[in-house]
Design an enzyme around this catalytic site. Structure first.
Site, PDB file in Angstrom:
ATOM      1  N   GLU A 168       1.537  -4.192  11.413  1.00 20.88           N
ATOM      2  CA  GLU A 168       0.945  -2.873  11.238  1.00 20.88           C
ATOM      3  C   GLU A 168       1.683  -1.879  12.127  1.00 20.88           C
ATOM      4  O   GLU A 168       1.776  -2.070  13.338  1.00 20.88           O
ATOM      5  CB  GLU A 168      -0.539  -2.904  11.657  1.00 20.88           C
ATOM      6  CG  GLU A 168      -1.417  -3.823  10.831  1.00 20.88           C
ATOM      7  CD  GLU A 168      -1.914  -3.154   9.543  1.00 20.88           C
ATOM      8  OE1 GLU A 168      -1.491  -2.017   9.248  1.00 20.88           O
ATOM      9  OE2 GLU A 168      -2.730  -3.798   8.848  1.00 20.88           O
ATOM     10  N   HIS A 171       3.026  -3.316   6.980  1.00 21.59           N
ATOM     11  CA  HIS A 171       2.007  -2.319   6.624  1.00 21.59           C
ATOM     12  C   HIS A 171       2.053  -1.144   7.584  1.00 21.59           C
ATOM     13  O   HIS A 171       2.753  -1.173   8.598  1.00 21.59           O
ATOM     14  CB  HIS A 171       0.598  -2.939   6.702  1.00 21.59           C
ATOM     15  CG  HIS A 171       0.265  -3.825   5.545  1.00 21.59           C
ATOM     16  ND1 HIS A 171      -0.568  -3.443   4.537  1.00 21.59           N
ATOM     17  CD2 HIS A 171       0.688  -5.082   5.240  1.00 21.59           C
ATOM     18  CE1 HIS A 171      -0.667  -4.425   3.655  1.00 21.59           C
ATOM     19  NE2 HIS A 171       0.081  -5.424   4.059  1.00 21.59           N
ATOM     20  N   HIS A 198       0.851  -1.188   0.000  1.00 22.22           N
ATOM     21  CA  HIS A 198       0.000   0.000   0.000  1.00 22.22           C
ATOM     22  C   HIS A 198       0.886   1.237   0.000  1.00 22.22           C
ATOM     23  O   HIS A 198       1.550   1.533   0.990  1.00 22.22           O
ATOM     24  CB  HIS A 198      -0.911  -0.007   1.237  1.00 22.22           C
ATOM     25  CG  HIS A 198      -1.908  -1.120   1.207  1.00 22.22           C
ATOM     26  ND1 HIS A 198      -2.260  -1.848   2.306  1.00 22.22           N
ATOM     27  CD2 HIS A 198      -2.625  -1.620   0.170  1.00 22.22           C
ATOM     28  CE1 HIS A 198      -3.160  -2.751   1.952  1.00 22.22           C
ATOM     29  NE2 HIS A 198      -3.396  -2.631   0.656  1.00 22.22           N
ATOM     30  N   GLU A 203       1.390   3.841   2.829  1.00 20.27           N
ATOM     31  CA  GLU A 203       1.918   3.399   4.123  1.00 20.27           C
ATOM     32  C   GLU A 203       3.443   3.472   4.128  1.00 20.27           C
ATOM     33  O   GLU A 203       4.148   2.474   4.257  1.00 20.27           O
ATOM     34  CB  GLU A 203       1.413   1.982   4.420  1.00 20.27           C
ATOM     35  CG  GLU A 203      -0.109   1.954   4.564  1.00 20.27           C
ATOM     36  CD  GLU A 203      -0.726   0.558   4.522  1.00 20.27           C
ATOM     37  OE1 GLU A 203      -1.959   0.478   4.608  1.00 20.27           O
ATOM     38  OE2 GLU A 203       0.007  -0.434   4.388  1.00 20.27           O
TER      39      GLU A 203
HETATM   40 ZN    ZN Z   1      -1.809  -1.721   4.398  1.00 22.97          ZN
END
Ligand code: ZN
Length: 1125
Positions: free
Chosen positions: A968, A883, A786, A789
């Site tokens: 994350e 992420h 992504h 990010e």
């Molecule tokens: Zn992500």
């Protein structure tokens, strides 16, 4: 259960007597008893009474009493009061009233008593509670109830305010139906309501009649739920009325409570305004292989858009009502799926990505590895050459498709570990070191200015760069001198960063628009600022203040400049000499348009992800021509997420070129008065039912003559990755560290997707050492699928630099494992400044189940490589996809557990016979103890249906990797540990990458055990905070969304209104009614003790008495109507 039955029979007797009572006296007594009982204790008693037919009994008594020729108000009034109290707790009261024929009867009673304040109030409360049923509300509306009630609402008056309030509340309650709202709009009552509000506001003293004003606002709120209502509201100057009244409310103490509802109403009614764009489609379009050139502006299922999942593992914008519903309960979908999604013949091609398995390490005693790219020119096939040429995308589609579908590495690289990096025409677009720093940049430094100008003048577009194969050539280019001078004069030493190398890497990066300019921070480099950066305190009512400013635009349009000062699609745009200058046409840049609103305020519109019309959130742009020490307000007006850490202490980041040249090359968290709230914009074409949010922040620039950059988060470009990898390769000792950078595949736009191998070189070429090397378990790490990010890339930077370092732990890890790292799964998205997608307009982390070889090549080949590892019996020990998370704090892991998923979902599947290795918990547990930013409590191991095509779930299920994670990292900061209250910087993010490596050591302790399957004896389930669909924040003090409905009427408010009316009735009034009221309805001090006694009479809780006691008590109540004492 005989006790409750006999207890309840007491109540039933009471209720039945109530319905059949002949004489006033005993009915009154029953009502008194009931009221006393219900007034004490909790709602539970009332609900119990409702369950025993209490509502029906009261309604029936009402009908009987009211139908008599001359209704007895001594009886009716307490009856109505009780009905209001009970009815508001009975969800079906409206229907019951309808069935009992009590609805129109009450309306008639009201008509008859409109001069009788207390009786009217009692009727109005009852009507209000009857409106819980839409059909009942409609019935009242059809019988002119709205008109009757509306005309009971007078202009400012000091008497009978309780009745006036009751009328307004009943009116508001009737507005729960469309038909009634239409009626009110058509009768012009909105105009009337606004005038009433104005009147009550201007005549009411400071604290006077606040409840009435609230009730009027409630009516306005309800009536503006319809489009026609909002239009009428606007037409009659509703915004101005509310705005002006609110301004005086802000001045007076005690009126504060009116501000928020007024503000909500204004926000709701501001006319929906399309974004000032010609199209919602991204300014960047890329012709996809096998597709028509343009993507339609409207998506067929566009209206479902907001349902679509947002951040990878991140919460959805519209949280599902029941998260557990999303948990996978189909055992077959939780079990290992051994069959690859492609023919086995396609797997051997990936053997080239395991050079460590075939490398003979002959050079161990001699020299270093051959550098990557050594065979580049020979391996550049025609297909690739075409592909990589941005100017001929269109013509090469067919070739491209063929090339990707039949990926044949054996011919292109013949097993050698080389990176194919042909240079391209695209590179020629990049004028070296042209930072787009406006020529006025740093006029205090004339030599710098000259250099910039010189650089521009000397770089004839399209003539350079045909063949700069690597950074050495770049250094020799005519820009070399300028860079050298700059660096000599101002340069600081930034570890693992080399501006020349960055420039060379950027020259090869292919973007859709053909970027020709480097953003200064990426080129120059960034050092974490000294010291920590605390989260920004949120100023009270900052959102309120910002919304007022937004409303002013609407009220005073003449004060608004409204001039476009930057347009990504119109480079010829002229802007006033005193406005800020914006720019974003560089790698990762994202700003589509800037509009000057006021002298020091700008609206910013972000570019949608390439080839689509949504996902705006990430931004990165340049700004110059600022006046120092002056607060500038920036509003990013087309954000799409429903909430943001910007409401909870997060700040955007700022980089000042001037500061950098003075030796402080830092991205710093900046901005004050930050908040994030829903606004009134809609897509330009107005067809998508999209909600936009404003991120607003204020920046006060320090210097004049500066060029600054603002970003959502610390940028990390693709070129930065390429330069960083090159430096890492140079930094390692090739006799100790086996470091290989290869190309996984080419992206849609023709950028290479690097894959890095890191492990320790064998101590010697002995069989034993070579054998040990070739049997090390694999650890596969991926990142940045992504593009928005960027924090994930900084974590990955920490991981890579640590693994290449000479730290003893790093050496141990290299000796224990073979690391396969794909540090950027979505280069094209990153380059072109997208937030979520690749050039295909798809979320690549939803493609893992069946990745398309042409459209999602990086996922297709990463998956292929994992299949290959499986096919040679080398299933990775750990897989982790890095992420960033924009709505939660801390760093945490998502993993996969079959048993936890089944347990959590309440599945009926018997998990006793299922075996699961609990080893997936080892890493999070270790991280919790060693990584300060890590939060074990935020981790979860549940497999969601909606995540079935993410890397984590697919690698777990299809590759059988037990330890398959998503890591994350917050964009904001931590709320626990030593970083509590601080925003994370790149230092902390890199540290996290390092700590992740450290945690892998915990897996080396007992390697044998790792592969054995054990039965779970005990897993302590810890789901306290594990719903990943929830924000981890308390509700924001100010509403992010403006509510579409008024908060539910508070039952206790109505109770107190009713009680005060009863008291009033006792004191005076009803003078013409027969009979004398005793003191029984007013509760004296000794009434309290009586209540607690009596409560045992009729309600089964608490159940302490013997049944004979109860019976005698019930009897005595019903027989003589006396209150027991
Ligand atoms: Zn992500």
């Amino acid at each position: 259960m005989t006790a409750p039955l006999s207890l309840s029979s007491g109540l039933e007797v009471l209720l039945s007597t109530l319905q059949n009572a002949g004489d006033v006296e005993s009915t009154l007594h029953i009502l008194n008893v009931l009221d006393e009982l219900l007034s004490a204790g909790t709602d539970r008693r009332i609900h119990y009474m409702i369950s025993k037919g209490g509502s029906e009994a009261l309604l029936s008594a009402l009908v009987t009493t009211a139908r008599s020729f001359s209704p007895n108000y001594t009886l009716l009034l307490p009856l109505l009061h009780l009905l209001a109290k009970v009815g508001q707790r009975d969800r079906r009261i409206g229907m019951k009233a309808d069935e009992a024929g009590a609805v129109l009867l009450t309306l008639n009673l009201l008509r008859k008593n409109d001069q009788h304040a207390n009786r009217a109030a009692a009727c109005l409360w009852v009507i209000q509670v009857f409106c819980s049923s839409v059909s009942t509300a409609n019935l009242i509306g059809e019988n002119q109830g709205l008109d009757v009630i509306y005309h009971l609402i007078p202009h400012y008056a000091t008497t009978n305010q309780h009745t006036i309030k009751a009328a307004i509340d009943a009116f508001a309650a009737l507005l729960c139906t469309k038909a009634n709202v239409c009626w009110v709009v058509s009768k012009g009552y909105i105009f009337g309501l606004l005038r009433l509000y104005e009147d009550w506001h201007s005549n009411g003293a400071q604290h006077d009649a606040i409840p009435i004003r609230h009730s009027l606002l409630r009516c306005l709120h309800k009536v503006t739920n319809s489009t026609a209502g909002r239009q009428a509201f606007m037409l009659h100057g509703g915004i101005r009325v509310l705005y002006e009244s609110t301004q005086t409310c802000l001045l007076g103490k005690g009126l504060e409570s009116l501000v928020e509802p007024s503000l909500q109403l204004m926000r709701k009614c501001l006319p929906t305004t399309p974004l000032p764009l010609t199209s919602d489609q991204s300014a960047y379009t890329f012709p996809l292989p096998g597709r028509a050139h343009t993507v339609p502006d409207i998506e067929p299922e566009a209206d479902m858009r907001s349902e679509a999942s947002d951040d990878d593992e991140e919460a959805e914008d519209n949280p599902k009502p029941d998260y557990d519903d999303d948990l996978e309960t189909d055992l077959n979908k939780l079990r290992f799926l051994p069959d690859p999604d492609r023919p086995n013949e396609l797997l051997p091609q990936y053997s080239r990505l395991c050079p460590e398995l075939s490398h003979d390490f002959q050079e161990l005693d001699l020299s270093s590895e051959p550098e990557e790219g050594s065979t580049a020119s020979s391996s550049s096939s025609d297909d690739e050459a075409v592909l990589l040429n941005t100017s001929s995308f269109g013509s090469s589609r067919r070739d491209r498709r063929r090339s990707s579908a039949s990926w044949d590495w054996s011919t292109s690289s013949s097993g050698s570990h080389s990176e194919t990096e042909p240079d391209t025409a695209a590179a020629s677009h990049l004028k070296a070191c042209d930072f787009h720093s406006d020529s006025s940049i740093l006029s205090t430094s004339p030599s710098f200015r000259t250099m910039v100008r010189e650089a521009r003048g000397k770089a004839p577009p399209g003539q350079r760069g045909d063949e700069l194969d690597d950074e050495e050539d770049a250094e020799e280019s005519h820009h070399g001198t300028m860079i050298d001078t700059l660096l000599e004069r101002h340069g600081v030493c930034i570890p693992h960063h080399e501006p020349r190398l960055y420039h060379a890497a950027a020259a090869k990066t292919k973007s859709i628009p053909g970027f020709s300019i480097l953003a200064f921070p990426d080129f120059w480099g960034h050092l974490p600022p000294p010291g920590h950066e605390p989260m920004a305190p949120r100023k009270p009512n900052v959102q309120r203040q910002k919304v007022f400013e937004d409303v002013q635009r609407f009220l005073n349009p003449d004060d608004i400049i409204d001039q476009v000062v930057f347009d990504l699609e119109d480079s010829s745009l002229q802007c006033p000499s005193d406005s800020l200058r914006f720019y974003s046409k560089f790698e990762c840049g994202n700003l589509r348009k800037a509009v000057q609103v006021r002298r020091y305020e700008y609206d910013l519109i972000l570019n949608a992800d390439a080839n689509c019309n949504q996902h705006t959130q990430w931004f990165y742009f340049e700004v110059s021509n600022m006046v120092p020490s002056t607060p500038y307000r920036f509003n990013v007006i087309n954000c799409e997420k429903s909430n943001s850490q910007f409401n909870y202490g997060m700040q955007p980041v700022l980089y000042s070129v001037r500061e950098a040249l003075e030796g402080r090359p830092h991205w710093v968290r900046s901005g004050t008065e930050i908040c994030y709230y829903r606004n009134h914009y809609c897509p330009a074409r107005g067809r998508r039912r999209t909600t936009f949010y404003t991120l607003t922040f204020t920046i006060t620039f320090k210097h004049s003559e500066d060029v600054c950059y603002l970003a959502y988060h610390y940028p990390y470009t693709y070129s930065a990755l390429k330069a960083n990898l090159k430096l890492l390769q140079r930094s390692v000792d090739p006799t100790k560290v086996f470091f290989q950078q290869q190309v996984l595949c080419s992206t849609l736009a023709g950028n290479s997707c690097p894959v890095v191998t890191i492990t320790a070189c064998p101590a010697s070429r002995s069989w034993r050492d070579m054998h040990q090397l070739r049997n090390r378990p694999y650890i596969v790490l991926t990142c940045r699928v992504h593009p928005g990010e960027s924090n994930a890339s900084w974590v990955m930077k920490g991981t890579l630099e640590f693994l290449c370092s000479s730290e003893p732990v790093a050496q141990s890890l290299r000796e224990a494992f073979i690391f396969k790292i794909i540090p950027m799964l979505n280069p094209d998205g990153v380059i072109n400044g997208t937030n979520r997608c690749d050039l295909n307009g798809e979320d690549l982390n939803r493609q893992w189940s069946k990745p398309d070889p042409v459209l999602s090549p990086t996922i297709y080949h990463t998956k292929g490589f994992l299949y290959y590892l499986n096919s040679i019996g080398r299933t990775p020990l750990v897989f982790c996809d890095y992420h960033g998370h924009s709505r939660k704090k801390n760093v945490f892991l998502y993993g996969c557990s079959l048993k936890e998923t089944l347990w959590q979902s309440g599945s009926s599947v018997n998990t006793m016979g299922l075996k699961e290795d609990p080893g997936y918990r080892t890493l999070p547990k270790t991280l919790d103890s060693i990584a300060p930013a890590f939060s074990f409590n935020s981790c979860n191991y549940l497999v969601e249906k909606s995540r079935s095509s993410t890397a984590r779930v697919v690698v777990w299920r299809e590759m059988g990797v037990l330890r398959s994670y998503t890591m994350e990292s917050t964009h904001n900061g931590c709320d626990q540990g030593i970083y509590k209250g601080l925003q994370t910087g790149t230092r902390e993010l890199q540290e996290m990458g390092l700590k992740f490596c450290h945690s892998l050591l915990s897996l080396t302790k007992d390697m044998k055990a790792l592969y054995s399957t054990r039965t779970i004896n005990h897993i302590d389930l810890d789901h306290k905070s594990h719903n990943c669909f929830e924000d981890d924040e308390p509700p924001c003090v100010e509403q992010i969304e403006y509510s579409t409905d008024w908060p539910l009427y508070n039952g206790t408010d109505l109770d107190s209104d009713v009680n005060s009316n009863m008291a009033r009735a006792d004191e005076k009034e009803e003078d013409n009614d027969e009979g004398h009221r005793g003191g029984t309805l007013s509760r004296g001090s000794n009434g309290q003790s009586q209540q607690s006694m009596k409560s045992y009479l009729l309600f089964p809780h608490p159940m302490r008495q013997t049944s004979s006691e109860k019976r005698s008590m019930c009897n005595s109540v019903s027989a003589n109507g006396q209150i027991m004492s």
